[in-house]
Design an enzyme around this catalytic site. Structure first.
Site, PDB file in Angstrom:
ATOM      1  N   TYR A  53       0.784  -1.027  -0.125  1.00  0.00           N
ATOM      2  CA  TYR A  53      -0.009  -0.275  -0.101  1.00  0.00           C
ATOM      3  C   TYR A  53       0.751   1.203  -0.157  1.00  0.00           C
ATOM      4  O   TYR A  53       1.802   1.417   0.803  1.00  0.00           O
ATOM      5  CB  TYR A  53      -0.859   0.017   1.195  1.00  0.00           C
ATOM      6  CG  TYR A  53      -2.463   0.108   0.852  1.00  0.00           C
ATOM      7  CD1 TYR A  53      -2.879   1.086   0.035  1.00  0.00           C
ATOM      8  CD2 TYR A  53      -3.222  -1.260   1.096  1.00  0.00           C
ATOM      9  CE1 TYR A  53      -4.248   0.931  -0.311  1.00  0.00           C
ATOM     10  CE2 TYR A  53      -4.471  -1.210   0.739  1.00  0.00           C
ATOM     11  CZ  TYR A  53      -5.071  -0.319  -0.169  1.00  0.00           C
ATOM     12  OH  TYR A  53      -6.410  -0.422  -0.334  1.00  0.00           O
ATOM     13  N   GLU A  55      -0.421   4.663  -0.623  1.00  0.00           N
ATOM     14  CA  GLU A  55      -1.523   5.758  -1.011  1.00  0.00           C
ATOM     15  C   GLU A  55      -0.566   7.008  -0.698  1.00  0.00           C
ATOM     16  O   GLU A  55       0.395   7.294   0.106  1.00  0.00           O
ATOM     17  CB  GLU A  55      -2.565   6.097  -0.042  1.00  0.00           C
ATOM     18  CG  GLU A  55      -3.716   5.299  -0.723  1.00  0.00           C
ATOM     19  CD  GLU A  55      -4.850   5.187   0.432  1.00  0.00           C
ATOM     20  OE1 GLU A  55      -4.745   5.788   1.849  1.00  0.00           O
ATOM     21  OE2 GLU A  55      -5.933   4.470   0.123  1.00  0.00           O
ATOM     22  N   ASP A 198      -5.806  13.389 -25.761  1.00  0.00           N
ATOM     23  CA  ASP A 198      -5.585  11.994 -25.262  1.00  0.00           C
ATOM     24  C   ASP A 198      -4.961  10.983 -26.070  1.00  0.00           C
ATOM     25  O   ASP A 198      -5.590  10.804 -27.187  1.00  0.00           O
ATOM     26  CB  ASP A 198      -7.337  11.418 -24.888  1.00  0.00           C
ATOM     27  CG  ASP A 198      -7.577  10.358 -24.748  1.00  0.00           C
ATOM     28  OD1 ASP A 198      -6.611   9.369 -24.596  1.00  0.00           O
ATOM     29  OD2 ASP A 198      -8.523   9.807 -24.148  1.00  0.00           O
ATOM     30  N   THR A 224      -3.067   5.700 -22.180  1.00  0.00           N
ATOM     31  CA  THR A 224      -3.008   4.460 -21.785  1.00  0.00           C
ATOM     32  C   THR A 224      -1.587   4.124 -21.731  1.00  0.00           C
ATOM     33  O   THR A 224      -0.926   4.659 -22.671  1.00  0.00           O
ATOM     34  CB  THR A 224      -3.992   3.384 -22.343  1.00  0.00           C
ATOM     35  OG1 THR A 224      -3.266   3.385 -23.775  1.00  0.00           O
ATOM     36  CG2 THR A 224      -5.615   3.921 -22.376  1.00  0.00           C
ATOM     37  N   LYS A 227      -1.598   0.190 -25.042  1.00  0.00           N
ATOM     38  CA  LYS A 227      -1.911   0.194 -26.344  1.00  0.00           C
ATOM     39  C   LYS A 227      -0.591   0.245 -27.223  1.00  0.00           C
ATOM     40  O   LYS A 227       0.393  -0.840 -26.989  1.00  0.00           O
ATOM     41  CB  LYS A 227      -3.028   1.372 -26.804  1.00  0.00           C
ATOM     42  CG  LYS A 227      -4.351   1.174 -26.029  1.00  0.00           C
ATOM     43  CD  LYS A 227      -5.317   2.082 -26.231  1.00  0.00           C
ATOM     44  CE  LYS A 227      -6.588   1.690 -25.578  1.00  0.00           C
ATOM     45  NZ  LYS A 227      -7.657   3.018 -25.815  1.00  0.00           N
ATOM     46  N   ARG A 233      -1.648  -2.806 -18.954  1.00  0.00           N
ATOM     47  CA  ARG A 233      -3.024  -2.043 -18.682  1.00  0.00           C
ATOM     48  C   ARG A 233      -2.891  -1.093 -17.649  1.00  0.00           C
ATOM     49  O   ARG A 233      -2.667  -1.176 -16.459  1.00  0.00           O
ATOM     50  CB  ARG A 233      -4.116  -3.130 -18.387  1.00  0.00           C
ATOM     51  CG  ARG A 233      -5.305  -2.918 -18.836  1.00  0.00           C
ATOM     52  CD  ARG A 233      -5.998  -4.155 -18.904  1.00  0.00           C
ATOM     53  NE  ARG A 233      -5.838  -4.827 -20.041  1.00  0.00           N
ATOM     54  CZ  ARG A 233      -6.276  -4.180 -21.503  1.00  0.00           C
ATOM     55  NH1 ARG A 233      -6.984  -3.420 -21.460  1.00  0.00           N
ATOM     56  NH2 ARG A 233      -5.759  -4.909 -22.278  1.00  0.00           N
TER      57      ARG A 233
HETATM   58  C1  LIG Z   1      -8.571   3.102 -24.835  1.00  0.00           C
HETATM   59  C2  LIG Z   1      -8.834   4.734 -24.810  1.00  0.00           C
HETATM   60  C3  LIG Z   1      -9.350   5.255 -23.437  1.00  0.00           C
HETATM   61  C4  LIG Z   1      -9.607   4.428 -22.421  1.00  0.00           C
HETATM   62  O1  LIG Z   1      -8.627   3.477 -21.968  1.00  0.00           O
HETATM   63  P1  LIG Z   1      -9.015   2.374 -20.923  1.00  0.00           P
HETATM   64  O2  LIG Z   1      -7.677   1.832 -20.374  1.00  0.00           O
HETATM   65  O3  LIG Z   1      -9.724   1.212 -21.650  1.00  0.00           O
HETATM   66  O4  LIG Z   1      -9.900   3.124 -19.847  1.00  0.00           O
HETATM   67  C5  LIG Z   1      -9.538   6.481 -23.281  1.00  0.00           C
HETATM   68  N1  LIG Z   1      -9.166   7.404 -24.539  1.00  0.00           N
HETATM   69  C6  LIG Z   1      -9.014   6.807 -25.820  1.00  0.00           C
HETATM   70  C7  LIG Z   1      -8.870   7.628 -26.817  1.00  0.00           C
HETATM   71  C8  LIG Z   1      -8.763   5.713 -26.004  1.00  0.00           C
HETATM   72  O5  LIG Z   1      -8.466   5.140 -27.030  1.00  0.00           O
END
Ligand SMILES: *Cc1c(COP(=O)(O)O)cnc(C)c1O
Length: 414
Positions: A53, A55, A198, A224, A227, A233
């Site tokens: 933990y 935090e 994003d 993220t 990807k 993840r």
């Molecule tokens: C995949 C994605 C997310 C969300 O990610 P998670 O890990 O699935 O919560 C947010 N924004 C964009 C543009 C994405 O492609």
């Protein structure tokens, strides 16, 4: 104390993991948001760091015994700063969606306006789709791509002038073009809006130097890590120093509890990988492989949304081939090729049975696929779509897919 291994204690779960590994090994993974992490990333994920933990933040924890997780988190932050040129980094977001939610709560008051892209034009659910809880709290207004499939900057500017958004949000899940961050920043400056990107899908392409990097230009950038960046993840927020405090507070204690330090260690490992010269080759090859698909699909009379691709993915409107996106996804699945059905801009059909499929090259590129393999993959996809009702044909493609995947093994067998 503990003597049991997974094999001895829980063969049920072990067997399911084995089946999933076999599925990953024997199919062509073309969902553009998926990838295969390295054994080193898996090792960090499965480490004893999960027990801790912690935090709070480095040097300011609510628990004792945090000296080593502090080292882990510091390394992750330093490496991310180096990759993207960020002033401030928060590596604690549990995934992409919570990273975005934290930013909204950090920078907005209920009712404030966010200008984000429409889901069917390539945006993400967390950018204000009415089904999300965020859409009940903040006021999301959606812009779209133009008839040529480009972001219409004149229209975006007109909407910004009309609605005076607090945030202008770019970065997408199904959009296949480059983004002109400077121009969007200029529009935001004109109306006094915060700029947010994003880069969940394209972070690895930016890290590898093959796409524009918004981090030096924009106020806040979320991503993220699982990807194209090819880590575990998870999520991450990068921002200008002036927003650091607000962002950190919104993540913890605003939204989350204890950070997942095993996951943060795995992020750090992936970031080290992204700083290696080979990562640039990987990023270049992802785009080259997507270009092969673009060329081949155009030759075979497929309608590519946004006119083609400049990144790792293609959104294909298959309505001219006589089947729906759902039917195409199912046929491709039977042929051993994993893609996903997807809405096309202003799709007349429904989200569960849309007109398009979305596919991408990151996972196949990680496997080692290059131009020659991609030519073959394009042929198989077309054959499966054109013969979507023919079980024998789909089985035949699947057998050929299996032969090819055997030449590109992923992991040691369990
Ligand atoms: C995949 C994605 C997310 C969300 O990610 P998670 O890990 O699935 O919560 C947010 N924004 C964009 C543009 C994405 O492609």
């Amino acid at each position: 104390m503990y003597k049991h291994s997974l094999k001895d204690f829980d063969p049920d779960i072990l067997n399911i993991i084995k089946k999933e590994q076999k599925r990953q090994e024997e199919g062509l993974e073309m969902i553009p948001s998926e990838n295969f992490v390295s054994p080193a990333v898996l090792e960090a994920l499965g480490s004893v760091l999960t027990n801790k933990y912690s935090e709070g933040y480095v040097g300011k924890r609510y628990y004792g015994g945090c000296e080593f997780v502090d080292e882990v988190e510091t390394l992750a932050i330093e490496r991310a700063k180096k990759i993207f040129g960020a002033e401030h980094v928060n590596v604690q977001p549990l995934s992409g969606a919570p990273a975005n939610i934290a930013v909204y709560f950090a920078l907005l008051k209920p009712g404030d306006i966010v200008l984000g892209m429409d889901l069917s034009h390539g945006g993400h659910l967390t950018h204000g789709h009415p089904v999300t809880s965020m859409a009940k709290i903040f006021n999301f207004i959606r812009y779209k791509t133009d008839a040529n499939g480009k972001i219409d900057l004149d229209n975006l500017r007109a909407m910004a002038l009309e609605h005076k958004p607090k945030i202008i949000l770019v970065g997408y899940s199904a959009y296949s073009r480059e983004i002109e961050y400077e121009k969007i920043k200029n529009i935001a400056d004109e109306v006094g809006a915060i700029t947010m990107a994003d880069i969940a899908h394209i972070a690895g392409l930016i890290a590898g130097g093959v796409m524009n990097n918004p981090v030096p230009i924009f106020d806040v950038v979320t991503t993220t890590t699982h990807k194209t960046l090819r880590g575990p993840r998870g999520g991450m927020i990068m921002c200008k120093a002036k927003l650091a405090k607000a962002i950190d507070k919104a993540v913890f204690p605003g939204l989350q509890g204890g950070p997942h330090e095993n996951n943060i260690a795995a992020k750090a490992v992936a970031f080290k990988e992204a700083l290696e010269p080979e990562f640039k080759e990987y990023a270049k090859q992802i785009v080259a492989n997507a270009k092969i698909l673009e060329t081949e699909f155009l030759k075979m009379d497929y309608k590519l949304c946004f006119g083609g691709t400049e990144n790792h993915l293609l959104l294909i409107d298959i309505s001219n081939k006589g089947l729906s996106g759902k039917e195409a996804e199912t046929a491709l699945d039977k042929a051993g090729i994993t893609t996903n059905k997807n809405m096309i801009p202003d799709d007349p059909r429904s989200p569960m049975d849309p007109s398009g499929i979305r596919l991408g090259t990151p996972a196949l590129t990680t496997r080692g696929f290059k131009e020659n393999e991609m030519l073959q993959v394009a042929k198989w996809i077309d054959e499966a779509i054109m013969n979507w009702k023919d079980k024998t044909k789909l089985d035949d493609i699947r057998a050929q897919v299996l032969e090819l995947t055997k030449k590109f093994p992923l992991y040691p067998t369990l």
